[in-house]
Design a protein around this motif. Structure first.
Motif, PDB file in Angstrom:
ATOM      1  N   ASN A 122      41.627  46.478  39.133  1.00  0.00           N
ATOM      2  CA  ASN A 122      42.688  45.162  39.024  1.00  0.00           C
ATOM      3  C   ASN A 122      41.763  44.076  39.589  1.00  0.00           C
ATOM      4  O   ASN A 122      41.652  43.623  40.412  1.00  0.00           O
ATOM      5  CB  ASN A 122      43.686  45.388  39.951  1.00  0.00           C
ATOM      6  N   ASN A 123      41.392  43.098  38.235  1.00  0.00           N
ATOM      7  CA  ASN A 123      40.974  41.757  38.485  1.00  0.00           C
ATOM      8  C   ASN A 123      41.705  40.880  37.915  1.00  0.00           C
ATOM      9  O   ASN A 123      41.387  39.888  37.395  1.00  0.00           O
ATOM     10  CB  ASN A 123      39.531  41.838  37.951  1.00  0.00           C
ATOM     11  N   ALA A 140      42.659  38.209  39.531  1.00  0.00           N
ATOM     12  CA  ALA A 140      42.110  36.885  39.655  1.00  0.00           C
ATOM     13  C   ALA A 140      41.643  36.086  38.528  1.00  0.00           C
ATOM     14  O   ALA A 140      41.645  34.899  38.573  1.00  0.00           O
ATOM     15  CB  ALA A 140      41.360  37.083  41.030  1.00  0.00           C
ATOM     16  N   THR A 141      40.748  36.926  37.763  1.00  0.00           N
ATOM     17  CA  THR A 141      39.851  36.030  36.817  1.00  0.00           C
ATOM     18  C   THR A 141      40.499  36.721  35.534  1.00  0.00           C
ATOM     19  O   THR A 141      39.703  36.559  34.489  1.00  0.00           O
ATOM     20  CB  THR A 141      38.589  36.696  37.113  1.00  0.00           C
ATOM     21  N   SER A 142      41.888  36.934  35.449  1.00  0.00           N
ATOM     22  CA  SER A 142      42.369  37.463  34.352  1.00  0.00           C
ATOM     23  C   SER A 142      42.319  36.301  33.075  1.00  0.00           C
ATOM     24  O   SER A 142      42.522  35.252  33.335  1.00  0.00           O
ATOM     25  CB  SER A 142      43.794  37.804  34.361  1.00  0.00           C
ATOM     26  N   LYS A 170      41.555  35.519  44.556  1.00  0.00           N
ATOM     27  CA  LYS A 170      41.175  34.266  45.427  1.00  0.00           C
ATOM     28  C   LYS A 170      42.712  33.342  45.583  1.00  0.00           C
ATOM     29  O   LYS A 170      43.437  33.501  44.377  1.00  0.00           O
ATOM     30  CB  LYS A 170      40.039  33.437  44.913  1.00  0.00           C
ATOM     31  N   ASP A 176      42.994  31.113  42.487  1.00  0.00           N
ATOM     32  CA  ASP A 176      43.389  31.489  41.511  1.00  0.00           C
ATOM     33  C   ASP A 176      44.846  31.827  41.477  1.00  0.00           C
ATOM     34  O   ASP A 176      45.687  31.684  40.184  1.00  0.00           O
ATOM     35  CB  ASP A 176      42.667  32.873  41.179  1.00  0.00           C
ATOM     36  N   ARG A 228      44.777  26.137  33.340  1.00  0.00           N
ATOM     37  CA  ARG A 228      44.138  27.328  33.303  1.00  0.00           C
ATOM     38  C   ARG A 228      42.764  27.461  32.994  1.00  0.00           C
ATOM     39  O   ARG A 228      41.818  27.836  33.798  1.00  0.00           O
ATOM     40  CB  ARG A 228      44.818  28.450  32.224  1.00  0.00           C
ATOM     41  N   LEU A 236      37.065  32.795  28.595  1.00  0.00           N
ATOM     42  CA  LEU A 236      37.556  33.241  29.761  1.00  0.00           C
ATOM     43  C   LEU A 236      36.897  34.550  30.559  1.00  0.00           C
ATOM     44  O   LEU A 236      36.502  34.483  31.541  1.00  0.00           O
ATOM     45  CB  LEU A 236      38.927  33.722  29.760  1.00  0.00           C
ATOM     46  N   TRP A 276      34.600  34.676  33.618  1.00  0.00           N
ATOM     47  CA  TRP A 276      34.933  35.572  34.840  1.00  0.00           C
ATOM     48  C   TRP A 276      33.623  36.529  35.124  1.00  0.00           C
ATOM     49  O   TRP A 276      33.208  36.767  36.183  1.00  0.00           O
ATOM     50  CB  TRP A 276      35.882  36.580  34.151  1.00  0.00           C
ATOM     51  N   GLU A 291      31.785  34.858  38.215  1.00  0.00           N
ATOM     52  CA  GLU A 291      32.271  35.255  39.420  1.00  0.00           C
ATOM     53  C   GLU A 291      32.001  36.709  39.845  1.00  0.00           C
ATOM     54  O   GLU A 291      32.027  37.102  40.726  1.00  0.00           O
ATOM     55  CB  GLU A 291      33.947  35.281  39.210  1.00  0.00           C
ATOM     56  N   ARG A 292      32.051  37.501  38.488  1.00  0.00           N
ATOM     57  CA  ARG A 292      31.645  39.082  38.927  1.00  0.00           C
ATOM     58  C   ARG A 292      30.665  39.682  38.103  1.00  0.00           C
ATOM     59  O   ARG A 292      30.636  40.003  36.951  1.00  0.00           O
ATOM     60  CB  ARG A 292      33.088  39.886  38.407  1.00  0.00           C
ATOM     61  N   ILE A 295      45.558  46.980  31.881  1.00  0.00           N
ATOM     62  CA  ILE A 295      46.372  48.129  32.669  1.00  0.00           C
ATOM     63  C   ILE A 295      47.879  47.399  32.886  1.00  0.00           C
ATOM     64  O   ILE A 295      48.010  46.386  32.880  1.00  0.00           O
ATOM     65  CB  ILE A 295      46.014  48.368  34.130  1.00  0.00           C
TER      66      ILE A 295
END
Lengths: 562, 425
Positions: free
Chosen positions: A8-9, A11-13, A49, A52, B303, B406, B410, B413-414, B425
């Motif tokens: 589940n992320n 935060a950066t969706s 975060k 976010d 956003r 996006l 992302w 960050e990751r 999900i």
């Protein structure tokens, strides 16, 4: 092994995929070098975060602010139905006949120059008694009055009186109706004058019965009008026999709907090349104009004429039977326009040909309407078959006399003029009938409008309709007060026109059938798909916020314990 | 030094090539401009050159250009085109004007591309930024895009809006808020909808300006710039009023866009919807459609706060789909901005589908329109179905680009997730 749990992320969706995760791919044949995989097979995503979380809240808020601050007021503003206030109960009162008792006070003046004042008064009182005894219909009043002898010359000016009775001493009791003015001449033997003390008199009874006979038709027609309308039963006349009602209804269906203006079309149809011209203007001026002039206070007329050569009738038989008459008009080919300029058209057709009509069998109800050469088509006009020598090129006015006289009498019948009595009486009766008719029609339109407004709460009622209704009612009130006079007819006419205009208001007609289910069908297809993500976003956000608050509370609780 | 010269030479050659191609199309196929002007895909009621000529004729004969109910464009076009030699005798000057406007747009695009704003903005630097196209290629893609060429040949007045928007963005990227605001005011004056680009443009200006020279107060910056836009538009309105003699132009230009009173078919989604709409709901749904168009501005600006140019690009894409009178000119503006994101193309998932759908509709749209209007063997639904597919193709592109950008953010960050598939999900 690289079996991973969905991460589940949020935060950066991404906005297009709010909950992006790594899928649980199982690839045993490729040993993974990823350190994360070797340490834990099922890795949880790092916590969101706070920045976010806040950003997501702002995004959702920005959409909802537009919906609430702009969308809702606009929705309210643009879909609120404007309903002008209508005096519904008053309108229904009019329709039920409670607002107005149609009363036709007919003043009848008696001229008795040869009688003494006292005798005349006495005779008048007795006659009035006799009339009141005979009368069973309260709507139709005959009021007698004595006209002073001095007013003899001014009798024409006495417009208020519907009829003048001239009492002339004579040898026997007779009565004659003046064919050119509303005057009933009654002769009486001098000995029939009632004495001052007597309570009955044969002369009085005779005058009363004569009056009643004169106005019988008018009374029947008006009572028929009232009874066919939704008048309360106590107000309804009783004396109408079924046969009388039947013949009256036949006459009503025959006559045209009332209109301030009628358009008369005179057409000359011929099956060959001749005749090609006619003296119609002169003929109209000579034979028809007088009647049109007399009718002019009630109706206006516009006239046009046409000549059509090589016109084949719908039926070619030499002898026309009753069944043929209905198909004689060749509606497909003859240029007979249904109405010109909004006024209803009355068609008068002269067909040059030597066809004859098979005489109707004896006792047929239509017998009186038809000569051997012409017939009347209800609410439409008249056809006249004119036999002419085959080499006639021009139809003279003289030849047109008979057709035009027929047309004239049929025109009176088409406009609904009563059939008995002298012409002036018939016309004044026509005015009264028309005003009653218009009054009733306007009232019933008001009633329909009121019922419509009650039945459809979602229909919008523009200001113009309310305006029309108030105009209608004020004119109806005036018409009701002045019923029987020329003024009353004018007011009734305006009232009817206004009522029709209000009822057929364009913006209302479109909405006549618009049930609430339609609203669903209008809103759902677009607003449904737009609304679902908005609502779900808001719900998720509220859920997440409550969860965070609970966690914070728990944290504080554990801190306190420590 | 040499390299710069070479680039300059190449750019000049590009401009020359584009200009020659357009001139050749104008002159070698004399029927083509009028044919394209009549196409509903190119000329909408608010951009049509034919209608402009009608307005011009009325204007030159001292009749209010809005009297005929045909002309719905900004009044300032009229003196501009009156100054040119008459179109009937010397059309070449009009052609040259349109070509020049296209080249101006291209030069703005080159500035935007060469600034590198797309790959690395003030708050965000993409790890993939190295893999990008130069301004030359971006401009070439714009200038030789068939949609751009068709718009230019069809002489739709939307090219002026396109140039104004691109210049506004270029000035914003250069950190010149004043010029950017003036340019966006012109664009808004010409076709109303660019006003919605103001928030992300302000953010872009602010970021760039702040990096050059710190701005003491954000609030003051925003207010002064908004006031500037309002002031410029007010001046333009006053000039228009002076030219036409009344405020009549407001309902005839912006009123038509707001109320969609001209239901001529176009490639957008509005016309069919409002042909079918119940009269009593018309005003409500007009408001809904406009709110829908504007509701993306806030969400996207918040956003993707770190990359305001992305917001501008995505909004241009959304406008090309959802604005009241879209044409292929709006699509060409969006497609001009997309190549700036060359570095995220590998992250996009549906490029083939998008390309196929856009090509498919490009060919089938005119065919179905012909079937409906000329051949009579089809009906309005044929054309509307194709415009729906066209909208679908563009919205796929908008979504996919959003996703790719996006995802790019992302992955910074990751870093451990680089190259992994994602699943919802």
């Amino acid at each position: 092994m690289s079996a991973r749990r969905p991460l589940n992320n949020g935060a950066t969706s991404a906005k297009s995929s709010p909950e992006a995760t790594i899928p649980p791919t199982v690839r045993p044949e490729t040993p993974s070098n990823d350190a994360a995989d070797t340490t834990s097979a099922r890795k949880q995503p790092p916590p969101e975060k706070p920045s976010d979380v806040r950003r997501r809240t702002y995004v959702i808020l920005s959409f909802w602010l537009i919906v609430l601050l702009l969308g809702l007021p606009i929705w309210w503003e643009t879909t609120t139905i404007y309903r002008a206030n209508l005096p519904l109960s008053e309108m229904l009162d009019w329709a039920d006949g409670k607002a107005c008792r149609p009363v036709f006070p007919l003043r009848i003046s008696i001229q008795a120059n040869s009688l003494h004042e006292q005798e005349a008064q006495n005779l008048l009182r007795l006659t009035q008694h006799a009339l009141d005894d005979l009368n069973d219909f309260s709507g139709h009043h005959l009021r007698l009055q004595l006209s002073p002898p001095a007013a003899k010359e001014a009798e024409k000016d006495d417009a208020g009186a519907a009829l003048t009775i001239r009492l002339i001493p004579g040898e026997s009791t007779t009565s004659t109706l003046d064919p050119y003015s509303p005057i009933l001449d009654i002769t009486y033997p001098p000995h029939t004058i009632p004495s001052a003390t007597s309570s009955s008199s044969s002369l009085a009874t005779y005058v009363a019965s004569q009056l009643r006979a004169t106005f019988a038709e008018e009374q029947a027609i008006i009572s028929y009008l009232l009874s066919s309308d939704s008048m309360p039963s106590d107000h309804r006349p009783q004396g109408l026999t079924p046969e009388a009602a039947d013949s009256l209804s036949k006459r009503t269906t025959r006559s045209l709907k009332h209109a301030p203006t009628y358009h008369l079309t005179f057409s000359l149809f011929t099956s060959g090349p001749l005749p090609s011209s006619w003296d119609i203007e002169a003929a109209i001026a000579e034979f028809m104009k007088p009647v049109l002039d007399v009718l002019s206070p009630i109706h206006n007329f516009t006239i046009d004429t046409q000549v059509q050569l090589y016109a084949t009738p719908g039926v070619q038989n030499q002898v026309l039977t009753k069944e043929d008459l209905s198909s004689f008009i060749n509606a497909a080919e003859w240029p007979l326009s249904p109405s010109i300029g909004g006024a209803p058209t009355v068609n008068f057709i002269v067909f040059v040909g030597n066809q004859t009509i098979l005489a109707a069998p004896q006792g047929s109800p239509d017998e009186t309407d038809r000569t051997s050469q012409s017939w009347l088509i209800p609410q439409w006009g008249t056809v006249y078959l004119l036999p002419l020598p085959s080499d006639t090129t021009h139809v003279s006015a003289e030849k047109l006399k008979q057709p035009l006289l027929t047309f004239t009498s049929h025109l009176l019948s088409l406009t609904g003029t009563p059939q008995s009595g002298s012409l002036p009486l018939r016309l004044s009766t026509l005015a009264r009938i028309r005003s009653a008719d218009l009054l009733l029609r306007a009232s019933s339109t008001l009633g329909s409008l009121a019922r419509l407004a009650l039945a459809l709460p979602s229909i919008s009622i523009p200001e113009s309709v309310a305006d029309g209704v108030s105009k209608t009612m004020s004119h109806l009130r005036l018409a009701c007060e002045t019923l029987g006079g020329a003024e009353g007819l004018g007011h009734a006419r305006i009232a009817e026109a206004e009522a029709e205009r209000a009822f057929f208001e364009k913006s209302m007609v479109g909405q006549l059938y618009f049930p609430d289910e339609h609203k669903l069908a209008v809103y759902i297809p677009l607003l449904g798909p737009v609304g679902v993500p908005l609502l779900l976003g808001l719900l998720n956000e509220i859920k997440a916020w409550r969860k965070r608050r609970r966690e914070r509370a728990e944290q504080q609780a554990t801190k306190k314990k420590e | 030094m040499d390299g710069a010269k070479v680039t300059l030479g190449r750019t000049a050659a590009l401009y020359a090539g584009a200009a020659v191609l357009r001139l050749a199309l104008f002159t070698l196929f004399p029927g083509l401009p009028d044919l394209l002007t009549g196409r509903v895909e190119i000329s909408t009621p608010v951009t049509s050159f034919k209608r402009l000529q009608e307005g011009l004729f009325l204007y030159n004969h001292n009749v209010s250009p809005y009297d005929g109910g045909v002309y719905h464009q900004a009044p300032l076009f009229l003196p501009l085109f009156s100054l040119l030699p008459s179109f009937a005798t010397l059309p070449i000057f009009t052609y040259l004007l349109y070509i020049a406007v296209d080249l101006l747009s291209a030069s703005a695009l080159i500035k935007i591309a060469d600034s590198g704003e797309a790959g690395s903005s003030v708050h965000f630097t993409s790890p993939r930024r190295e893999k990008r196209w130069s301004g030359f290629i971006v401009a070439a893609v714009f200038l030789f895009n068939p949609f751009t060429i068709a718009t230019c040949i069809g002489r739709s007045t939307s090219v002026f809006t396109t140039a104004a928007i691109l210049h506004a963005i270029a000035k914003a990227v250069a950190g010149a808020p004043f010029s950017a605001m003036v340019a966006i005011s012109f664009a808004s004056y010409l076709s109303l909808y660019p006003l919605l680009l103001l928030p992300p443009l302000l953010i872009l200006c602010y970021d760039r300006r702040n990096a050059l020279k710190p701005i003491p107060s954000r609030y003051n910056f925003a207010v002064s710039n908004v006031a500037l836009v309002v002031g410029v538009i007010a001046v333009l309105f006053q000039m228009s009023r002076f030219l036409t003699g009344s405020w009549e132009f407001l309902p005839s230009t912006y009123g038509v866009q707001l109320t969609l009173s001209d239901l001529t078919p176009n490639i957008g989604l509005w016309w069919y919807f409002f042909i079918e709409m119940f009269d009593s709901f018309r005003s409500f749904f007009l408001a809904v459609f406009w709110l829908h168009l504007s509701c993306y501005v806030g969400g996207l600006s918040i956003r993707i706060r770190r990359q305001p140019l992305v917001v501008l690009t995505l909004l241009l894409g959304l406008f090309a789909i959802f604005k009241p009178y879209p044409s292929i000119s709006d699509a060409s503006l969006f497609l001009a901005m997309v190549p700036l994101y060359r570095h995220v193309f590998p992250l996009m998932r549906y490029t083939f589908v998008i390309a196929a759908v856009i090509m498919y509709t490009t060919f089938l749209g005119p065919a179905f329109y012909h079937l409906w209007i000329y051949a009579g063997s089809g009906n309005a639904n044929f054309f509307y179905a194709i415009t729906l597919v066209w909208g679908l193709g563009l919205s796929l592109l908008v979504c996919d680009l959003t996703f790719a950008v996006l995802r790019d953010e992302w992955e910074v960050e990751r870093p451990e997730m680089v190259g992994k598939d994602i699943r919802q999900i």
